[in-house]
Design an enzyme around this catalytic site. Sequence first.
Site, PDB file in Angstrom:
ATOM      1  N   ASP A  89       0.838  -1.187   0.056  1.00 46.03           N
ATOM      2  CA  ASP A  89      -0.150  -0.112  -0.022  1.00 46.03           C
ATOM      3  C   ASP A  89       0.929   1.065   0.101  1.00 46.03           C
ATOM      4  O   ASP A  89       1.900   1.221   0.381  1.00 46.03           O
ATOM      5  CB  ASP A  89      -0.937  -0.035   1.223  1.00 46.03           C
ATOM      6  CG  ASP A  89      -1.776  -1.234   1.448  1.00 46.03           C
ATOM      7  OD1 ASP A  89      -2.488  -1.352   0.327  1.00 46.03           O
ATOM      8  OD2 ASP A  89      -1.774  -1.852   2.125  1.00 46.03           O
ATOM      9  N   ASP A 125       0.648   5.420   1.023  1.00 42.73           N
ATOM     10  CA  ASP A 125       0.280   6.619   1.559  1.00 42.73           C
ATOM     11  C   ASP A 125       0.963   7.791   1.139  1.00 42.73           C
ATOM     12  O   ASP A 125       2.136   7.701   1.023  1.00 42.73           O
ATOM     13  CB  ASP A 125       0.216   6.387   3.147  1.00 42.73           C
ATOM     14  CG  ASP A 125      -0.624   5.115   3.688  1.00 42.73           C
ATOM     15  OD1 ASP A 125      -1.364   4.688   2.896  1.00 42.73           O
ATOM     16  OD2 ASP A 125      -0.254   4.763   4.710  1.00 42.73           O
ATOM     17  N   ASP A 135       4.112   6.965  15.130  1.00 43.86           N
ATOM     18  CA  ASP A 135       4.721   5.995  15.893  1.00 43.86           C
ATOM     19  C   ASP A 135       6.235   5.841  16.029  1.00 43.86           C
ATOM     20  O   ASP A 135       6.803   6.036  16.967  1.00 43.86           O
ATOM     21  CB  ASP A 135       3.694   4.808  15.913  1.00 43.86           C
ATOM     22  CG  ASP A 135       3.525   4.159  14.538  1.00 43.86           C
ATOM     23  OD1 ASP A 135       4.475   4.402  13.637  1.00 43.86           O
ATOM     24  OD2 ASP A 135       2.550   3.281  14.551  1.00 43.86           O
TER      25      ASP A 135
END
Length: 528
Positions: free
Chosen positions: A78, A80, A178
Amino acid sequence: MIKTFIDKLLGKEPSATRSRKPKFGKRDEVPVQVHGIDPNLVDHRAVDVVQTLKDEGYEAYIVGGAVRDLLLGLRPKDFDVATNATPEQVKSLFRRAFIIGKRFRIVHVVYGRGRENEVIEVSTFRAFLDNSAAEAVSGNERTSKVQLASMKHAVDASGRVLRDNVWGPQDQDATRRDFTINAMYYDPETQIVVDYHGGIADAKKKVLRMIGDPATRYREDPVRIIRAVRFAAKLAGKGFKLDAKTAKPLVECEPLLNDVPQSRLFDEMLKLLQTGHAIASVEQLKALGLSRGIYPLLDVVMERTDHPFVQAALIDTDRRVGEGKPVAPSFLLACVLWQDVKTGWEKRLAKGSHPFPALQESIDEVFDARIGDVSGRGKLAADMREIWVMQPRFDKRTGATPLSLVAQPRFRAGFDFLRLRADVGEIEESLAAWWQEFQQANDAVREDLIAQARDEQRARQRAQQSSTAKAPRAPRAKAVREDGAVADSAEPAMLDQVAEDGGAPKKRRRRRRKPAGAEGAGSSGGNE
């Protein structure tokens, strides 16, 4: 000291930590000669999104896990994109773009249709806000939706972020992410990687390190506990390990997951088990002391990882993902819970219940005990039920059953389940081999296979009948023939014959003997 103790008891940060200014890091622009990312691994649709935004005067970068994978020479699954454009501004630039989410508003830019469709997720740079300055909300994510309606940044009593839609500069956006290796930004046009927290250095050292204080970050979003396990499992094969300070609070913070919605935990569990690293995830959970307590259904998986059938299912899932094949949560969960279904079914059969209702009742019982409301008796539950109900039907290989079975939409999933059962010795290998051949055969071969199965069934029936103790035969009586001779005759005169199809016995009339001298009368006297 007492205040510090109370803060710790309530899950609050110490006063000194709260007042400390956050470290946003120093911007480091790393050229391609250093990071070595291969531009051929970058999806052209992600490049198109970045370029479209930049052409309109906005900042835009590929971000997060995609950059991490590119640095490791992997092709990301994926992509982003992060930008300083607001969700509304992003949406206005693309023909098929949709703003989703309330907790974190993002934009999905969609390319293609059907199976070929690709979604590029676009998020706006978010500001780093101290939780002490955020709007406090009683309750949790499941109970405070109305209260959150007009808020942009809100936390609950434990410090968990319930809403975060305050936009800010890129350095603050990097700080609120994170792990250091997930907080890098790649510009496909200039091929520069922007790094604020030493992500490239950690990638070279093969370390997974949380940005900021780990315990505080877990309180902000407890799901990061599961993400830490997942990243550690995914990258274990590359030699990565969790930083000691990042790993230390995991067990202590695990109870925070109790307030996370079940649907979100269910999704995170599936990511652990269905991203190609199920076995590694199980090993990480055990090593980190998180074998129990994350999610009830995951507890069942952990309890049964040594069971041959469940282990085979996990290995098979990893293999399929590695080969680029699709995996369905219904299949894996059907494997995990099959022992429960099978045990309940066998108990009901032992009490004399009819097989099909007994199986259905056992399935209902397992759904109530194990699945709960997560599946909502929806598609997941329907697919699992179909896989289980199909198993006894595989034993029926005569008549029209095989043809109707292979025509079912979920046949392949049911057969793969059967195949795994054969692999671990739960059923005969020959049964799985027969269905493997049947589903790929033409009509003529299928007829031959059905005939073969019918012959095997008749042979088994004959063997069963011969092994059954026969009733004592009636004494043979003497009979006088019409020519005066004495002959033996079996009693009764009508002999029973068991039908091959297992139905009612057929009766055969005894042939009468002709008078002496009448042999051949009325016939041609030879073979025609």
